[in-house]
Motif scaffolding. Structure first.
Motif, short mmCIF file in Angstrom:
data_model
loop_
_atom_site.label_atom_id
_atom_site.label_comp_id
_atom_site.label_asym_id
_atom_site.label_seq_id
_atom_site.Cartn_x
_atom_site.Cartn_y
_atom_site.Cartn_z
N ASP A 79 0.82 -1.21 0.00
CA ASP A 79 0.00 0.00 0.00
C ASP A 79 0.85 1.27 0.00
OD1 ASP A 79 -2.37 -1.32 -0.12
OD2 ASP A 79 -2.68 -1.36 2.06
N ALA B 20 -5.33 6.34 -5.98
CA ALA B 20 -4.56 5.14 -5.65
C ALA B 20 -4.74 4.06 -6.70
CB ALA B 20 -4.95 4.63 -4.27
N THR B 24 -1.54 2.96 -9.34
CA THR B 24 -0.94 1.63 -9.20
C THR B 24 -1.31 0.70 -10.35
OG1 THR B 24 -2.83 0.96 -7.87
CG2 THR B 24 -0.89 1.74 -6.68
#
Lengths: 149, 782, 258
Positions: A79, B20, B24
């Motif tokens: 993360d 996010a 990614t």
């Protein structure tokens, strides 16, 4: 053939004409690498092959046998975002995000090879990546920020 | 009454909430969906610009490896009707034709869909598509709109009287008399070359049937309209169709629905009895036109620079007719004149003309860009004729009292155009540039500065169509206090999901992290209209506000009951009153788990509301004019350029945009929209052009020949904000997202003309590519 | 389609001897051509492992392996070629992958490498099964997308003699993303040579005297540039018009004149 992506070796079946980008997306199943033009112009399919950024639409999958391929999926550590990712987020360095994986990998190569890049270095580095949303200003700011972090 | 929540969320710039996933590579775009048993489609397209289909031989394709299905237009027509128009020309008094997913008898442009192949892999589908043999009786074609208007021109649609879709006239007053009485009259021409929006993600659709239910994943801006459209073309009840448009990789109008492939892919899936996906090749994406029109104008002015009359004749080349909204854009080129200038004697004549080129699809600016461009050229030509400074001529003509009804009937809600001009001139150091100009010319350097004013009507509502000026949002709080917002507006990348979350969090008084957004799913979201016309924050944000206020009111009522006081508040996720505090989730849980103990408060923490902004008026006035826009953003652009007079190359040295879109919900996202639009305008001003060969095929078919701006082409686009809230929108915000295209075109064109003033150059079109600029210099040389 | 990736030049030439094979170097040109069906080879010979990369000194010159990438060239001291390599369009991804041999063999008129090699007086080393030959760059580039290379040959290396002449290189593009419209590679020694790329189907060599170059340049370019290259980006007359301008800038750069 055997294709090593993000440190994992995959045994895949490809036609000799299969492009690296299609092998990564369809055989390996990592869809973060995008297809924007298939002519080597837009940079959305950028991956890293043996340490160097490459447009994976312009490489036959078989040519990458024996090479180490890294994709956008390898950039974050779980993360924890890579500093380049964080900088793009903080500086609004993307809108739709479609060109983003290519931009990030290109930016990463620059900040790793050039410790204190000039604006000209940055512009040259992202010269092969098209973005239609941002007008690039925030991308340049993001790369600058990433280089400093 | 409880105090309004502090507006900490509105006006701040939290980062994009989908960051996010995008950063990614986890976000799923259309082509990333790969259900089990997926088949791939390739469209076989016409190779002639105009012809009758004589025969289609599909035998070799059908026998090729991996092929599941080959479909021709004749077969498709047995299963699917015409694609309904987003905006029907017949409803506007124009000519129409049936738009089919595959052509049956005739093709009218190179690239028109004629057949389709479905196979196990994209490669096999392409290989088989190459084996489909189509023979045509080739007909003469016409690629130029003027030529297409000739009596003896080849006729695209044989039942029409000509190739003109519609001829319309707009305006008020007596412009002929105004021009006759003017101290000066200048004439001008402006040719805007065909460009394209070219999002980096091409268009694509993935259709699958579960029994009699159809699910379509689409790279599309308008899921509800797409559902309706498929319902009509396929004859399937809307309740059996689900459209999902989760992530869209840029759109800029291109991915508004109405494309033949939408119906086609759904039909292919039905006939192949398997999920079928089709994603454009870049060469297909580049066929979509954005704008192509020629303006011939005359403008009259007094000797002190006041513009008194305007006549503008527009010939718009829309290529072949499309069911997509794009054909209607030139109407806005007409109605947005004369921009924010107080000129009441105006006549705009518009011919929308078909030629044997691919259709124009909706594009950021939606024709309004051209209106600004032509007005800004007219103003500069007046200044030049009078020997006045172009900035001063603008100042003498700005509208200053609001609301202001323009000659074409638009009702400008608010603005401060002098403020935009002052801020821009100051930021760009206009006086300093003017001083330095003479000196640099002596050294053989040609520097110029150009201005471009833009008035961008946004959030349009076109009566009787799915161009809607309202939208709908549901705000729902769960028993855990988490908030789900389901809205009819969609985000193709600009980030309105973040803006709407900011509004909902602010209105409710909860952290933004508690707010989840759901967009682009017709099974989950309330009826809505998606993304276009800078509407999403006005009507998505407005409806979210209303719904959030309902939920907040309910929470406050519960809190008042719990605290036994009427003085209650909610901030930062905490309800307080009577010296007591309770986290909002506990208030929610109290209502939803102890409804009978709480008493006579209806235990629903959910509201669905529509928001209709003010200022829209569809009752035609005495001149037949309607007022379809609630808000009018405005901006003033200054471009500083240097022109290499030996090669014609234009380099951008500086750029300033002062932007007024009223209240900004998220300034960083507003700037992102503005910079993107400006960059699109700069591209069309300097390098972008779709070029067709004489046979009607597209010559600029990749990014080495269709030249999008790259990072090194774009200077720092300096953004200055002015905030003149709209009195007609919920938060005072106006549309943002389209402003920049026309302003950038105009500022650059005016700057190039200014730079080359020593040669006496007159700019008459874009792109101002090096060959075109050098031709202008040559033409002006004695 | 067959795919082979030979481990040495002999393997390459053996694979090419069989017939209709396409050579893939970096792939940046030929792979997209294959994707879009404009090249449909029955076999592909990949040079990646054939040991053809790298730059070496050899006597009084350089030997540049055909698989040397633009990125490697950009880091080198090879005159003109290093400069041109740094300015290759398409970003680091293309410079990392695209090769000097691939660009030379593709012979796109709108590219940097051909004119630079001609200006440098480079020689092209070609190998075929059982033989090898060298061709001067000026003869190698026969026209648009045409070279002196036979289908059974592979370009293995390019030799570049040292020069005492001062280099100057100017590339003119419409915008960042366009192919080069006109390039000019100049070497200023006792005499001046400037070679134009992009201006015609093949490089155009202009020889000038130092004393009179400014006076003569335009007429010489006009005389030699009889059939300017014409494409969707720029018409031939535009290329002809700016070719002397770009050439003059390259020469001035070489002479360090303003």
């Amino acid at each position: 053939m055997k294709l090593t992506v993000n440190g994992v070796e995959h045994e895949i079946d490809v036609d000799p004409r299969t492009l690296l980008v299609h092998a990564i997306r369809e055989q390996v199943g990592l869809t973060g690498t995008h297809v924007g033009c298939l002519t080597g112009d837009c940079g959305a399919c950028t991956v890293v092959v043996d340490g160097q950024t490459t447009k994976s639409c312009s490489v036959l999958a078989l040519s990458a046998e024996g090479s180490a391929v890294e994709t956008i999926e390898s950039l974050a550590d779980g993360d924890d975002l890579h500093p380049v990712q964080q900088a793009f987020w903080d500086e609004f360095g993307f809108q739709c995000g479609f060109c983003l994986p290519g931009m990030l990998l290109t930016a990463k190569e620059l900040v790793e090879s050039t410790p204190d890049p000039t604006d000209d270095d940055i512009l040259r580095a992202i010269d092969g990546n098209l973005c239609r949303c941002t007008g690039y200003n925030t991308i340049v700011a993001a790369v600058r920020k990433a280089a400093r972090s | 009454m409880a105090a309004l929540p502090a507006r900490v969320g509105i006006g701040s710039s939290p980062r994009k909430r989908d960051g996010a996933a995008l950063l990614t590579g986890r976000a799923l775009f259309l082509d990333d969906h790969r259900p089990e048993g997926l088949l791939h489609a390739v469209v076989v397209r016409s190779e002639v610009a105009h012809g009758r289909i004589r025969a289609i031989d599909t035998a070799a394709a059908a026998a090729a490896p991996g092929v599941a299905l080959v479909l021709t237009g004749a077969e498709a027509a047995k299963h699917a009707g015409p694609v309904p128009y987003f905006i029907d020309p017949a409803a506007r008094g124009g000519n129409r034709t049936d738009i089919r997913c595959l052509q049956v008898d005739k093709v009218v442009h190179v690239g028109q869909p004629v057949a389709a192949v479905v196979a196990a892999s994209r490669h096999e589908a392409q290989a088989a598509a190459d084996l489909v043999r189509i023979t045509y009786d080739v007909l003469p074609h016409v690629l130029d709109a003027r030529a297409a208007m000739a009596q003896d021109a080849p006729r695209l649609y044989e039942d029409w009287p000509g190739n003109v879709v519609a001829h319309n006239r707009y305006g008020s007053g007596d412009p002929d008399a105004a021009l006759a009485a003017a101290d000066v009259v200048v004439e001008g021409e402006l040719r805007i070359a065909r460009t394209t929006t070219a999002p980096i993600e091409p268009r694509g659709y993935l259709a699958s049937w579960q029994g009699d239910r159809l699910t379509v994943h689409a790279s599309c801006q308008n899921p509800h309209q797409l559902r309706w459209m498929l319902s009509v073309s396929l004859g399937v009840d809307e309740s059996r169709i689900r459209i999902v448009t989760a992530k869209v990789g840029g759109s800029f109008g291109l991915k508004m629905q109405g494309h033949p492939e939408e119906t086609l892919v759904a039909l292919l899936s039905l006939l192949a009895d398997a999920p079928v996906k089709w994603v454009e090749d870049r060469r297909e994406t580049l066929m979509a036109g954005a704008r192509e029109q020629v303006h011939r104008f005359r403008v009259g002015a007094t000797s002190d620079g006041r513009i008194t009359g305007l006549v503008n004749e527009i010939v718009a080349d829309i290529g072949a007719l499309t069911a997509q909204a794009g054909w209607a854009m030139p109407n806005m080129s007409a109605t947005t004149q004369p921009s924010g200038y107080a000129v009441q004697d105006v006549r705009v004549e518009l011919d929308i003309v078909c030629t044997n080129k691919p259709p124009c699809n909706a594009a950021r600016g939606f024709g309004k860009d051209a209106a600004h461009f032509v007005m800004e050229r007219a103003v500069d030509l007046v200044a030049r004729e009078l020997g006045m400074d172009p900035a001063e001529v603008r100042r003498r003509n700005f509208v200053r009292e609001f609301p202001y009804r323009t000659a074409t009937g638009l009702n400008i809600d608010s603005g401060d155009f002098d403020g935009l001009l002052d801020k821009t001139l100051d930021a760009v150091d206009y006086a300093g540039i003017r001083r330095g100009q003479a000196e640099s010319r002596e050294r053989g350097r040609y520097l110029g500065v150009g201005l471009g004013f833009e008035l961008t009507p946004e959030s349009s509502d076109s009566p009787g169509t799915f161009v809607s000026g309202f939208d709908t949002t549901t705000v729902r709080m769960s028993v855990t206090g988490m908030v789900t917002v389901l809205t009819g507006v969609t985000s193709p990348g600009g980030g309105n999901d973040t803006g709407i979350a900011q509004i909902v969090a602010t209105e409710l008084g909860v952290p933004i992290e508690w707010v989840e957004l759901v967009q682009g799913d017709t099974d989950r979201c309330p009826n809505g209209f998606g993304n276009f016309s800078g509407r999403s924050m006005v009507v998505g944000g407005g409806s979210a506000t209303l719904a959030a206020r309902d939920v907040r009111a309910k929470l406050l009522a519960v809190a008042a009951r719990l605290f036994e006081t009427s003085e209650v508040d909610i901030r930062d996720g905490i309800a307080s009153g009577g010296g007591r505090e309770l986290p909002v989730p506990e208030v929610a849980r109290a209502l939803l788990t102890r409804a009978f103990a709480i008493g006579d408060i209806e235990p629903v923490l959910e509201s669905t509301r529509a928001y209709k902004p003010g200022n829209i008026n569809h009752v035609p006035d005495e001149l037949g004019r309607i007022q379809p826009y609630p808000t009018y953003s405005s901006s003033l652009h200054a471009a500083v350029v240097e022109v290499d007079a030996e090669t014609g190359k234009v380099t951008l040295a500086d750029y300033v945009m002062t932007h007024d879109c009223g209240t900004m919900i998220n300034p960083a996202l507003v700037e992102g929209q503005a910079r993107g639009a400006v960059t699109m305008g700069l591209g069309s001003a300097l390098s972008e052009q779709l070029v067709f060969a004489a046979d009607g095929s597209l010559a600029s078919n990749r990014f080495k020949s269709y030249l999008l701006p790259r990072a090194g082409d774009i200077p720092l686009l300096r953004m200055i904000h002015q905030v003149t809230p709209s009195p007609f929108a919920m938060h005072g915000n106006k549309g943002a997202g389209e402003a920049g295209v026309g302003g950038a075109q105009a500022a650059v064109a005016n700057a190039v003309e200014d730079a080359l003033a020593p040669f006496g150059v007159t700019v008459r079109g874009v792109p101002l590519s090096p060959p075109n600029v050098l031709a202008l210099i040559d033409e002006a040389r004695p | 389609m067959r795919y082979t990736r030979p481990a040495d030049v002999d393997g390459v030439t053996a694979a090419l001897a069989d017939g209709d094979a396409v050579v893939v170097g970096g792939g940046t040109m030929v792979v997209p051509e294959m994707t879009h069906g404009r090249v449909r080879p029955s076999a592909v010979v990949d040079l990646a492992k054939a040991g053809l990369a790298g730059i070496a000194r050899d006597g009084d010159g350089w030997v540049i392996g055909a698989m040397t990438t633009y990125t490697e060239l950009a880091r080198s001291n090879v005159p003109l070629l290093a400069t041109a390599a740094r300015g290759i369009t398409g970003g680091p991804q293309i410079r990392n992958r695209g090769t000097v041999g691939g660009s030379a063999s593709y012979a796109n008129p709108s590219s940097d490498v051909p004119a630079v090699l001609v200006a440098l007086g480079a020689r092209m080393r070609l190998a075929r099964r059982g033989g090898a030959r060298e061709v001067p760059a000026a003869e190698f580039f026969a026209g648009a997308f045409r070279t002196a290379r036979e289908p059974d040959e592979v370009l293995t290396a390019i030799t570049v003699p040292d020069t005492a002449a001062a280099p100057g290189y100017v590339k003119f593009k419409l915008v960042e993303g366009s192919w080069p419209i006109v390039t000019a590679a100049a070497l200023a020694g006792p005499t001046i040579r400037v070679v134009l790329g992009g201006a015609a189907a093949a490089p155009v060599v202009v020889e000038l005297e130092r004393a009179s170059w400014r006076a003569r340049l335009r007429s010489e370019v006009d005389r030699l540039l009889t059939e300017p290259w014409d494409d969707v980006l720029a018409p031939g007359h535009y290329r002809a018009r700016i070719a002397p301008v770009i050439a003059a800038r390259a020469v001035a750069g070489a002479l360090e004149e303003a």
